[in-house]
Design a protein around this motif. Structure first.
Motif, PDB file in Angstrom:
ATOM      1  N   CYS A  38      -1.248 -53.743 -38.059  1.00 21.93           N
ATOM      2  CA  CYS A  38      -2.175 -53.700 -36.933  1.00 21.93           C
ATOM      3  C   CYS A  38      -2.814 -55.078 -36.727  1.00 21.93           C
ATOM      4  O   CYS A  38      -3.254 -55.718 -37.684  1.00 21.93           O
ATOM      5  N   MET A  39      -2.817 -55.532 -35.497  1.00 25.34           N
ATOM      6  CA  MET A  39      -3.438 -56.823 -35.202  1.00 25.34           C
ATOM      7  C   MET A  39      -4.793 -56.558 -34.556  1.00 25.34           C
ATOM      8  O   MET A  39      -4.923 -55.624 -33.751  1.00 25.34           O
ATOM      9  N   VAL A  40      -5.774 -57.342 -34.938  1.00 28.07           N
ATOM     10  CA  VAL A  40      -7.130 -57.132 -34.429  1.00 28.07           C
ATOM     11  C   VAL A  40      -7.605 -58.449 -33.812  1.00 28.07           C
ATOM     12  O   VAL A  40      -7.704 -59.457 -34.506  1.00 28.07           O
ATOM     13  N   VAL A  41      -7.839 -58.425 -32.503  1.00 22.41           N
ATOM     14  CA  VAL A  41      -8.193 -59.677 -31.819  1.00 22.41           C
ATOM     15  C   VAL A  41      -9.489 -59.499 -31.029  1.00 22.41           C
ATOM     16  O   VAL A  41      -9.738 -58.452 -30.438  1.00 22.41           O
ATOM     17  N   GLY A  42     -10.270 -60.542 -31.026  1.00 24.52           N
ATOM     18  CA  GLY A  42     -11.529 -60.532 -30.267  1.00 24.52           C
ATOM     19  C   GLY A  42     -12.398 -61.648 -30.797  1.00 24.52           C
ATOM     20  O   GLY A  42     -12.134 -62.194 -31.881  1.00 24.52           O
ATOM     21  N   GLU A  43     -13.408 -61.988 -30.031  1.00 23.02           N
ATOM     22  CA  GLU A  43     -14.289 -63.068 -30.480  1.00 23.02           C
ATOM     23  C   GLU A  43     -14.958 -62.733 -31.815  1.00 23.02           C
ATOM     24  O   GLU A  43     -15.140 -61.557 -32.132  1.00 23.02           O
ATOM     25  N   LEU A 152      -2.156 -53.473 -31.272  1.00 15.87           N
ATOM     26  CA  LEU A 152      -3.110 -54.589 -31.200  1.00 15.87           C
ATOM     27  C   LEU A 152      -4.433 -54.041 -30.649  1.00 15.87           C
ATOM     28  O   LEU A 152      -4.484 -53.541 -29.519  1.00 15.87           O
ATOM     29  N   LEU A 153      -5.434 -54.103 -31.491  1.00 11.17           N
ATOM     30  CA  LEU A 153      -6.775 -53.657 -31.059  1.00 11.17           C
ATOM     31  C   LEU A 153      -7.462 -54.861 -30.444  1.00 11.17           C
ATOM     32  O   LEU A 153      -7.691 -55.861 -31.124  1.00 11.17           O
ATOM     33  N   TYR A 154      -7.771 -54.761 -29.157  1.00  7.15           N
ATOM     34  CA  TYR A 154      -8.429 -55.894 -28.514  1.00  7.15           C
ATOM     35  C   TYR A 154      -9.895 -55.567 -28.269  1.00  7.15           C
ATOM     36  O   TYR A 154     -10.218 -54.588 -27.579  1.00  7.15           O
ATOM     37  N   PHE A 155     -10.775 -56.383 -28.839  1.00  8.04           N
ATOM     38  CA  PHE A 155     -12.214 -56.128 -28.762  1.00  8.04           C
ATOM     39  C   PHE A 155     -12.828 -56.782 -27.528  1.00  8.04           C
ATOM     40  O   PHE A 155     -12.755 -57.994 -27.364  1.00  8.04           O
TER      41      PHE A 155
END
Ligand code: GDP
Length: 418
Positions: A38-43, A152-155
């Motif tokens: 799982c990829m986790v992206v966000g500031e 991909l969880l995008y925050f």
């Protein structure tokens, strides 16, 4: 010509045994264990690490030290570098093992100029597909490790406005390569009405920008409960989540995972307060296998077919829909041959380079030899000339008549004799 195939549905009268297949499958799966990437992206600071730890109910990603969250002045003027990091954890629940790989991109969206901050993320997704493609074309394919990103969880920052340019850019660049799941981070910082409004705006932006997000499939033979559950999940997109691994006391005396505020407690696992439970259902409980299947059958197949096409290998688009072993074999053979041809061309280039180097070296030593020979020749010629001159001098001296000794010399000789 199309042939009509008749399928006769019949119940078997005696015991055959294939009704046991799901059990066999279950045993095999439990024995092998599961993998999920799982990829986790966000500031930074949007609660990514906290949410991952809340999802799996243990510390998968170590929380940042407090100094890093507060002391920003020291790093002022220093451009943060976007890195890709993978954290792996083996977790077990009721005897079922899950190997979880969480890929993060610390530094994303934190630079002054974020124009290219998507690049390392897209490169990472692509390179994982490339590795898989390469492994598939090897002769021994029995132990291919699936490192492809399954979700991909995008925050999204809980601004209450709409998606930012960076959000749209990143999502558009990855939505055809990964199962994209956008989430509104730290939703407890907005009031309920704001959350609803923000969700509508974000969904409108997503539709307007034609961004594809992961949507669970509803199948014909799903029972009513599963169908209703799926529909409820879809209706709540994008999930507005709250993360916390700490336990707090509710006013009615319950101990729950949540966040305590002077005005009350936000419960992480309470569906009426935020969408954390829905996210967990989608990501882990109900759709983990579907996420992996979509990655493999749709997203990877698309990537693979485009890649092969770029390499000049014609593809039949129906491959996406129907699995044809012969076509697949043909593609693999073509891929293998293309690789061999590339290797051969590389080897030829290396060989030619080496030959031309050798030739240059030989030419250089030939020129060296020629020069040295020239120098020696001149040196010898000079020596000959010198010797000739000396010889001529000697001969000249020899030809001169012998002179009588002077008188003084004669006197001295006499005295000496006495
Ligand atoms: P990351 O940099 O995105 O991984 O963020 P972290 O998980 O390290 O969290 C940054 C800060 O936000 C920490 O102080 C967390 O306690 C806090 N935090 C995390 N999740 C939430 C949330 O859902 N709501 C609120 N209000 N704060 C949160």
């Amino acid at each position: 010509m199309d042939q009509e195939i008749k399928i006769i549905k019949r119940k078997v009268s005696g015991f055959v045994g294939f009704a046991n297949l799901p059990k066999q499958w279950h045993r095999k799966s439990v024995r092998r264990g599961f993998t999920f990437n799982c990829m986790v992206v966000g500031e930074g600071g949007l609660g990514k690490a906290t949410l991952v730890n809340t999802l799996f109910n243990r510390e998968i990603i170590a929380p940042k030290p407090v100094e890093e969250l507060t002391v920003e002045d020291e790093n002022e003027g220093v451009e943060p570098v976007l890195k890709i990091e993978t954290t792996s954890a083996e977790i077990e629940e009721d005897g079922v093992k899950l190997k979880l790989n969480v890929v993060t991109a610390p530094g994303f969206g934190e630079a002054i100029n974020n124009t290219d901050s998507w690049k390392p993320i897209v490169d990472e997704i692509n390179s994982r597909f490339d590795h898989y493609l390469e492994a598939e074309s090897r002769i021994n394919r029995s132990a291919i490790t699936d490192n492809r990103i399954h979700a991909l969880l995008y925050f999204i920052e809980p601004t209450g406005h709409s998606l930012r340019a960076l959000d749209v850019q990143l999502m558009k660049l990855v939505h055809e390569k990964v199962n994209l799941i956008p989430v509104i981070a730290k939703s407890d910082t907005l009031v309920d009405e704001e959350v609803e409004e923000f969700k509508t705006r974000v969904m409108n932006d997503i539709k307007y920008q034609k961004i594809k997000i992961f949507t669970p499939q509803i199948y014909e033979n799903d029972d009513e409960e599963v169908t209703a559950n799926c529909k409820a999940l879809i209706a709540s997109f994008p999930f507005a989540v709250v993360g916390s691994t700490s336990e707090v006391q509710t006013p009615d005396g319950r101990t729950v995972r949540g966040r305590a505020y002077p005005w009350g407690v936000i419960e992480v696992d309470n569906e009426s307060q935020n969408d954390f439970v829905k996210l967990r259902q989608l990501l882990v409980r109900n759709n983990l296998e579907e996420l992996k299947e979509t990655t493999s059958d749709v997203l990877y197949e698309k990537y693979r077919s485009e890649k092969l096409e770029k390499m000049g290998i014609e593809q039949d688009n129906t491959v996406f829909k129907e699995f044809d072993p012969l076509t697949k074999q043909e593609e693999e053979r073509a891929l293998h041959e293309a690789k061999l041809a590339k290797m051969e061309a590389e080897m030829k280039a290396v060989f030619q380079h080496k030959v031309s180097e050798k030739e240059k070296k030989l030419q250089r030593s030939e020129a060296d030899l020629f020069n040295r020979h020239g120098e020696m020749k001149t040196k010898l010629e000079k020596q000959i000339q010198l010797l000739e001159e000396k010889k001529a001098q000697l001969e000249k001296q020899k030809s001169l008549p012998v002179q009588p000794a002077p008188a003084t010399q004669q006197k001295a000789r006499k005295g000496f004799l006495r």
